[in-house]
Every structure is written in C-alpha cells, then in structure tokens.
Design a protein around this motif. Sequence first.
Motif, PDB file in Angstrom:
ATOM      1  N   HIS B 191       9.441   6.825 -16.771  1.00 32.44           N
ATOM      2  CA  HIS B 191       8.855   5.523 -17.106  1.00 32.44           C
ATOM      3  C   HIS B 191       7.572   5.270 -16.330  1.00 32.44           C
ATOM      4  O   HIS B 191       7.287   4.130 -15.954  1.00 32.44           O
ATOM      5  CB  HIS B 191       9.860   4.399 -16.831  1.00 32.44           C
ATOM      6  CG  HIS B 191      10.981   4.347 -17.822  1.00 32.44           C
ATOM      7  ND1 HIS B 191      11.899   5.360 -17.959  1.00 32.44           N
ATOM      8  CD2 HIS B 191      11.320   3.421 -18.763  1.00 32.44           C
ATOM      9  CE1 HIS B 191      12.757   5.057 -18.910  1.00 32.44           C
ATOM     10  NE2 HIS B 191      12.439   3.900 -19.417  1.00 32.44           N
ATOM     11  N   LYS B 192       6.787   6.347 -16.091  1.00 34.12           N
ATOM     12  CA  LYS B 192       5.630   6.176 -15.218  1.00 34.12           C
ATOM     13  C   LYS B 192       4.582   5.225 -15.788  1.00 34.12           C
ATOM     14  O   LYS B 192       3.762   4.696 -15.046  1.00 34.12           O
ATOM     15  CB  LYS B 192       5.010   7.524 -14.865  1.00 34.12           C
ATOM     16  CG  LYS B 192       4.424   8.295 -16.026  1.00 34.12           C
ATOM     17  CD  LYS B 192       3.853   9.638 -15.537  1.00 34.12           C
ATOM     18  CE  LYS B 192       3.579  10.537 -16.726  1.00 34.12           C
ATOM     19  NZ  LYS B 192       3.368  11.935 -16.342  1.00 34.12           N
ATOM     20  N   GLU B 193       4.610   4.969 -17.123  1.00 29.66           N
ATOM     21  CA  GLU B 193       3.592   4.078 -17.698  1.00 29.66           C
ATOM     22  C   GLU B 193       3.743   2.638 -17.198  1.00 29.66           C
ATOM     23  O   GLU B 193       2.815   1.844 -17.289  1.00 29.66           O
ATOM     24  CB  GLU B 193       3.631   4.124 -19.230  1.00 29.66           C
ATOM     25  CG  GLU B 193       4.813   3.412 -19.881  1.00 29.66           C
ATOM     26  CD  GLU B 193       6.052   4.295 -19.959  1.00 29.66           C
ATOM     27  OE1 GLU B 193       6.099   5.327 -19.255  1.00 29.66           O
ATOM     28  OE2 GLU B 193       6.979   3.950 -20.709  1.00 29.66           O
ATOM     29  N   PHE B 194       4.919   2.306 -16.655  1.00 30.29           N
ATOM     30  CA  PHE B 194       5.111   0.937 -16.162  1.00 30.29           C
ATOM     31  C   PHE B 194       4.579   0.741 -14.741  1.00 30.29           C
ATOM     32  O   PHE B 194       4.495  -0.372 -14.262  1.00 30.29           O
ATOM     33  CB  PHE B 194       6.597   0.564 -16.165  1.00 30.29           C
ATOM     34  CG  PHE B 194       7.142   0.350 -17.531  1.00 30.29           C
ATOM     35  CD1 PHE B 194       6.830  -0.810 -18.227  1.00 30.29           C
ATOM     36  CD2 PHE B 194       7.942   1.301 -18.140  1.00 30.29           C
ATOM     37  CE1 PHE B 194       7.328  -1.012 -19.502  1.00 30.29           C
ATOM     38  CE2 PHE B 194       8.437   1.093 -19.413  1.00 30.29           C
ATOM     39  CZ  PHE B 194       8.129  -0.063 -20.098  1.00 30.29           C
ATOM     40  N   PHE B 195       4.270   1.860 -14.086  1.00 26.57           N
ATOM     41  CA  PHE B 195       3.915   1.744 -12.678  1.00 26.57           C
ATOM     42  C   PHE B 195       2.410   1.864 -12.506  1.00 26.57           C
ATOM     43  O   PHE B 195       1.777   2.739 -13.093  1.00 26.57           O
ATOM     44  CB  PHE B 195       4.631   2.831 -11.876  1.00 26.57           C
ATOM     45  CG  PHE B 195       6.106   2.619 -11.871  1.00 26.57           C
ATOM     46  CD1 PHE B 195       6.711   1.908 -10.856  1.00 26.57           C
ATOM     47  CD2 PHE B 195       6.891   3.077 -12.919  1.00 26.57           C
ATOM     48  CE1 PHE B 195       8.063   1.672 -10.880  1.00 26.57           C
ATOM     49  CE2 PHE B 195       8.249   2.844 -12.946  1.00 26.57           C
ATOM     50  CZ  PHE B 195       8.839   2.143 -11.921  1.00 26.57           C
ATOM     51  N   ALA B 196       1.875   0.970 -11.720  1.00 27.39           N
ATOM     52  CA  ALA B 196       0.442   1.019 -11.455  1.00 27.39           C
ATOM     53  C   ALA B 196       0.141   2.306 -10.706  1.00 27.39           C
ATOM     54  O   ALA B 196       0.993   2.862 -10.025  1.00 27.39           O
ATOM     55  CB  ALA B 196       0.038  -0.184 -10.607  1.00 27.39           C
TER      56      ALA B 196
END
Lengths: 362, 362, 362
Positions: B191-196
């Motif tokens: 889910h790296k797209e959620f992390f800045a």
Amino acid sequence: MNLLLKEIRHNPLLWLLAFVPVVFAAAKLRPEAHTLLFVLSVLAIVPLATLLSHATESVAAKTGDAAGGLLNATLGNLTELVIALTALRAGEYMLVKASIAGAIVTNTLFMLGASFLLGGLKHHVQEYNRVTARVQASLLFLATVALLVPSAIATADSVGKAAIVQDLSLGLSLLLIVAYALGMLFSLKTHKEFFASAEHADDDEAPWPMVLALATLAGVTVLVALVSEIFVESVQKAAETFGMSPAFVGFIVVALVGGAAEMASAFAGARKDRLDLSVGIALGSAAQIALFVAPVLVLLSYVIGPTPMGLQLWPGAVVMMLIATLTASLVTSNGRSAWFVGVLLLMVYLVFAMTLYLLPPS
Amino acid sequence: MNLLLKEIRHNPLLWLLAFVPVVFAAAKLRPEAHTLLFVLSVLAIVPLATLLSHATESVAAKTGDAAGGLLNATLGNLTELVIALTALRAGEYMLVKASIAGAIVTNTLFMLGASFLLGGLKHHVQEYNRVTARVQASLLFLATVALLVPSAIATADSVGKAAIVQDLSLGLSLLLIVAYALGMLFSLKTHKEFFASAEHADDDEAPWPMVLALATLAGVTVLVALVSEIFVESVQKAAETFGMSPAFVGFIVVALVGGAAEMASAFAGARKDRLDLSVGIALGSAAQIALFVAPVLVLLSYVIGPTPMGLQLWPGAVVMMLIATLTASLVTSNGRSAWFVGVLLLMVYLVFAMTLYLLPPS
Amino acid sequence: MNLLLKEIRHNPLLWLLAFVPVVFAAAKLRPEAHTLLFVLSVLAIVPLATLLSHATESVAAKTGDAAGGLLNATLGNLTELVIALTALRAGEYMLVKASIAGAIVTNTLFMLGASFLLGGLKHHVQEYNRVTARVQASLLFLATVALLVPSAIATADSVGKAAIVQDLSLGLSLLLIVAYALGMLFSLKTHKEFFASAEHADDDEAPWPMVLALATLAGVTVLVALVSEIFVESVQKAAETFGMSPAFVGFIVVALVGGAAEMASAFAGARKDRLDLSVGIALGSAAQIALFVAPVLVLLSYVIGPTPMGLQLWPGAVVMMLIATLTASLVTSNGRSAWFVGVLLLMVYLVFAMTLYLLPPS
C-alpha cells in the motif's frame, strides 16, 4: 439597579435570592441545625452564582474581545473558586480536591451530556465547531496526566514521598497555568479564526452597564464567600444525615451546586441549537478548573492554608477524570451530535455517581 | 574523503567530532573522572550519530526504494542499538530498559512536539500525511500493549513468575518483530501509494558514493561502540554528581543523546514546512525502537548478556509509554498542526521529565 | 424440513451435526472421559450455533424491520447465553465471567481483525459505514467502564466490600440494559437512516418459513442446553489434560466455540467486500454480550444461581477489555480498512492469548 431588578423578575432562578438573608438568619439563630443550613446555603448559592456569571459576562462584553475573553476565562468559575477557597482556609483539603475533581467530571459528563440530550430531543442532528472541543479536550487531557503523576507517586508506599509530592505539585501547578495561558493565546489571539464565537453571554439580553456589573461582581462575590462558609461548615454533617458518603457530597453535590448557573446557560444554548455555546461552556469550564482553579488553589495554600496542599488525588478520582476526559475526546471528535450521544455521557456519569453513593464512608 | 570533509565543514554539529579523540585520551589518562568522561562522551556521540544517520541514508538512497526503506528501517536507530548493546553486555539491564522506554517517549513527545512547535512558529497551519502517522501510532500502540502485559504480571507478587515473564518476553519479542516486518511490507510494498515519500535524507544534499558510505557506516559504528562503553561506565556516577536520579538519566539524557541526529533532521524538516518528514522520523523512530530494537535486544540477551533479559518495565515507565502513545494518536488523527499542538506534546513531556527528576534515587 | 436438509447439504459446517448424537452417547457410556467429551461437545455446539443463528435471522426477516432487529439483538448470542446459563446453574461463576469477558475480547479483536485481514487479502482497500462502528464501540466503552468500577472496588482490600459490590453490580446491570435498549431505539428507530442495512442474514439465501424457523429455534436451543451441560462439566478437566490454564479455556476456547457461527458469517461478508456486515456482527455481538447477556446473567443469578453473582472481573480481564475496546474505537474511526489493520487487531489478540496460555493455573 432597575436593570438588576428587571433581570431578577425575568429569571425564575433569581427568585431564590430570597434565601440569602434566610440562610444568614438561620446560621445566627440555629447554628447547630446542619441539615437545614446545608439546604438553605445550596438554595442561596445557586442564584448568587447566576448573578456572578451574568456580571462577569457583562464586564467581559464591555472590555472587548481579548480582554473580555481573558476575564471570562479567569472569573468564569468564580463561584467554584470562592467555595474552594473557603474550604481551603478551613483546612478541608479533602473537600477541596473532591470538589475540583467532581467539577471537572460533572462538567465533562453531566453538563455536556445533558446539553446533547436536551438539544437532541428537539433537533434531529446538531453540528458544532469541533476545533474548540478538541483544544479544550486536549488541555483537559494534559491536566489529567499532570494530576495522575503525583497521585501515582503518593499512592506508592515509600518514605520521604510527601516532600517530593509537594515539590512536584508546585512545579506541575506552574506548568498547568502556563499551558492554560498559552491555550488562551492560541484561541483568543493567534488562531482565533478557527474558534466559533462561543460567547458565554446570551446575546438576546443586553449587557449591564459597567458600574452595575462591577458593583454586582464585588458585592455578590462577598455574599458567595459568606454563604460558602456556612455551606462548608454544614455539608459534612448534613451528608451523614442524608446517608451520603463525603466523596459523593464533594464530587456530585458541590459540583452541581457550583455549576448550576453555567448549566442553565449550556442547556438553554443546546435547546436553541447553539451547541457551540454549550460545548464551549462545558469543556471550557472543565479545562479552566483543571488548569487554572486547581493550580491557583495549590499556590494559595502556601499563603492561606494551614499547610501546603498538593495536587495528588485518591486513585479512584484520577481514574474517573481520565475516563471523563477520554470519553469527551472520543465523543466530540467529529463535531456532530444526536440525543444518544448525550445518553452515553450521562450513563458514564451515572456509573460514577452510583459508585460514589454506595462507597463506604471510610 | 573529500566529500566527508566538505560535509564536516558544512554541518556545525560535526565539529564536535573533535571530542572523539579527546574522550579516548581522557578515558586513558583519568579513568576515575566520571563526570568529565560523561560530558565528553555525550559530546562525542552526537556528531558520530549524525554521521551514522547520513551514511545509512546514503546507502539506502543507492540501493533503491524497497531495499533502501528496509535498510533505513533497520539501521535508522543504530546509535541507540549500539549504546543499548554496550549496556546489555555490561549487564546494566535497568539502563537498557530505561533507554528504550525513554527513547520511545522522547521521540513521540519531545521530537514530535518540538517539530510541531518549531514548524508552527514559522507557518500558521501545517498539513501532513496522516496515514503514515496512523500506521506508526498503531504499531506503537501494539508495542505498548505488548510491553504492558509482562510488566503487569511481573508486578503482581507471586512465586514462579520469573520464568513465565521470560517465556512471555521471548514470545512477545518474536511477535513484535513479525508485526514490524508486516508493517514495512504494508508501507513499502502493498500500500505504498498511501504513504508520503518521507525520505529520511534531505534531498538538497547529494548522497555519498557507496564506498564512502559503507566505510563510514562500518568505521563510525565501531567508534560509537567504543565511546558508548565509556558513556555507559560513567553515566551512573556522573548522574549522582549532578543530583539526577538513574531513571532520569536513562529516560531523558540517554534518549536525547541517542536521538540528537534524528532530531536535527526532524526540526529542519518542520521549519521547511515538510512536516511529513518530521512526523515520519519521530513516530517511525519510536516504532522502530519499540518493535525492532527492543525485541532484538531481548533476543541478543540470550547470546551476549549475563542472563536473559525480559520485556518487563517498571509500572511508571509503562504508564508513560501508554500516555505518550495515546497522546500521539489523538494529536495526529487529523493531519493538521499549529504551534499549540507542539506545546501540548512538550508539556506532557515536561510533566514526565519533572517527575523523573524529582523521584528519589531508590 | 426439506429446506432444513437442503441447508445442511449446502453448508459443510452443518455436517458436524452428526456429533450431536455421538456426544450424548459418549456422555452416557463413558462419563469419566472428560477430554473426549470436551472435544465432542465442541464439535457438536458449532453446527447447533450455526442453525440457531440461521433460525433467529429467519424469524427476524419475517417479523419486519424493528421487531426483527429487536429479535436479532436479543437472541443473536443465544448460544453464548445458554452456555453461560448452564455454567451459572452449576455455580461456575469464574467460567461464566471468563466466557463473557472472553467473548467481548474475541469478537472485538479476533472476529473483527480476521474479517479485515481476510477481506483485505482479496480487496485492496475496503470501506464501511463508520456510524455503526462508532455507536457499537461507544456502547462497548460504556460497558467497559461499568465493569471496571466494581472490579476496582473488589480489588481494593477492605471489609464489608462484598455487599457493596453486589449492590453496585445490580444497579449497573440495570443501567447497562437501559443503555442497550436506548441504543436499539436510536439505531433501529429514531436515527436508522444513519445505519447501514447490516443484516445478519446472507441475502443470497431465502429465509426459512416461520414454522420451520420457530421449531428449529426451540428444538436447537434445547439441544444446545443439553450439550452445554456436558461441555461445562468436562471443560475444566480437559483443560488440565491439554495443559491449558482455566483462564485460557474460558477466555479463548469457550469464546471461539460460542462465536463460531457468527464468525463464519462475518468472514464470508468480508470476502464479499460487504464489510458493513462483518463490522456489524463483530462489534454488535460484543456490545450485546457486554450490555445485555452479562447484565441478564447477573439478574438471573438471583433466581437460578446458588448465590448472587456480581459484575466484578479480575483486573487482567478488565485491562484486556479496555484495550480491546480502545483498539476497536481507534481502528474503526475512519471507516476504511486494509489487510494490515486486521493484522494489528489479531496481533493484540495474540498478545492476550499468549499471556493467558502461559499464566500459571493458580
């Protein structure tokens, strides 16, 4: 003076002012009738607190935004402060602490809960500015942490703890006052655009002229102080008569008596769908007692008390404060309310009240 | 080598490197001057930690996203790990535990709070990615629960508890490492797209070449280990001289020394309105210590310690961790910040520091 | 009857019904084979619970919205209630309380966590109605506070506490039932538009006709009661054989057995991306046990138990309930989920399970 009389005719709560002379007469004539004196002093404090609160708001309204906010923020709980000071001078530290903790719990759970319930019975869903609620709840949380620490240390059995607890209480009291001052700076000055105009005063009514307001403020404070003395003297014995534990009296009865005037305003606000007002009064008053009244009492105990008073409470009181603060945080986090939210808060309050009532009078 | 010298000239903190040879010389010449050695070793660790942190980030930047993230996530608290390992080998379990709990509390309250305050003094309102904060705060909450349980059991007086607490500590340590690994899988992979893109490295500066970075990593780790030995030996006696309780030293002093490099990055990020960076460093570092460094130390205690070390802490430390984690959760729940939020966090930290300072040296 | 058989052929869980006659036979022939009886009774209760749950939903579907919701809300945990009643009649109050606390913790952490994990493994991000979650979590929080108070008092060493704890338990039980009733009024009547249609029944399947449903309800309840008796008698001795502590059995084993049917529905809902259903079942069931089953058991203990049963739990159970409730509140506050959220909840559950497993059988 005319205005004052008009106000009295307008507001049924103020008719109770008749009990002020009665209580003084009774205290002279029958000083040993504790139960009677207790009831009479309660009946006399409620209208005096209402007048005091109105006078404070009138002065605040005249002195402009920042100064007015400051005044409201420091004198808003004058009744509680005067009652606590009287108990402090009498060396009744247990009553002082119970009334502080009780006022915080009562404002956070009962005043807020009853506002949500009363408002929710009339309006389907109510919205309010949650920024105010968040800041007040955060301040309350900080105060609870600060009260938790000396209480935990004082509970642990060890020699030489008393001096440490006292030093710590002094340091924490100063810290809390600084935090309260910075909180006011934040909400009244640097970020005031985020805060709803949650004035304490009901703007339907015109504020009193300055002279009347100041005279009322001074005169009524003296009266509250005098009645408080009778109240503090009689409350313990009266409690025994009614079969109430001292913890119940301090926590519930004193808190409800001292906060009667604010409750009237908060409930009226909720019915008029002005929940910002209600939340501001309930949480603001709780934060003020925790971060201003309590530390000031600790500092004053060095001057007027028989011995210095610490910040430590008995463990149950800290747990109740912690739960009350946490509940208020969770409940106000989304800025919306319905009647059931009020029921939940009142239920938590009832759990505490029931427990305190049944506790042995040890 | 030229780059390294340029970096040193550029960053005033690194001038303190001069104290590295001084502390070794002093330890040889005056091994009994504990207070002097303590001060010198603190002054030497701070720049070494800064170099270590920069070297780790350079290696991470070269090895690509996932591997780099992994490297940062495991070596990001190398200084704390080395100091704790030195204390572990010396059998100073109390110091190990105090420094772990202290690092968690210091990162969550002081580093985060000071970042919010410093950022807020320059920018009116700051926003940041609250998903990162939520995940880190959740991991911290899990770790706090895992530390609470063996502490609660160890406190209860009962025979035969020691073995149970040790078994439980081993099981919980493995659980925490698994949770940490899954947390990285979640935030770096699935889910790296959620992390800045909260890189630790400051992207104004070019990363070092691989050889230099690896050599620095190896060389400085050895130096930190050597200085840590002097630090651990001198800290207890020095504390007595300064009148500080051992709890205060482990909790506050060691945590501030070990985290100095990361604090510098976090504060710089906040001033540049890159609060994602600051929140990521502060909470990420706290989570790493709780879910990776602490369990690894428990596992290593079976190999290098005199006896196995458990996860149990003294009750006050658990309460402080719980409050710190809860405060961070509440405060970061909406992804916005102003200076007063920082003040609140710092105030809670001050309450703890004041208490630890005043506690008897029992 | 045809429908019932079709259902049985359709659902593999129901094949376990074969164990119902087996357990009765075994109890007759080998009443001393506790371990065997324990295993058989577990295998028999699971399919009975599934049938019971399906029958309740069928009756609810026929009787319309409000009455159906009421029925589901009171009979949804009939299996747990019957098991607890059997233990209550046998005077096994420790088992009753462990199974209540365990059911709450298991539903909040394990059922919710496994739903999030199973759903998250199939769907990247899942959304659900957070209003339902908020109300249920608030009710759970209230119940936890109400259970905390008598437990805290019962722990404090003092004479004459037993009577107070009992009075308080009675009062709090009535309070919880009132709160639960008002909660239903709120979610089924006055503010039902805010609540997702989280029906327990899977609407792919047609509900049974009324007569079949009522007959199943009656017949299966009797069967569950009979099997429960064998279960309660054998569970303690079987636990010793397996080396499990009684706390582990009550908290984990009984809770998993009693909730098997609901878990099957919750997990199926999560896989179909109908997380509203899963959250509603998990938190709704926990709230029902805390605010309805537990108080009803206290009230019934005056009628059918050897002595009145109080609400107090041992401190560890209260802490676990408090952490479980808090975790559920924090995790469900934003109405979104991914696999890692499930992992976190399951990890907290594992921490508790591990601790209970290792605890001495004191």
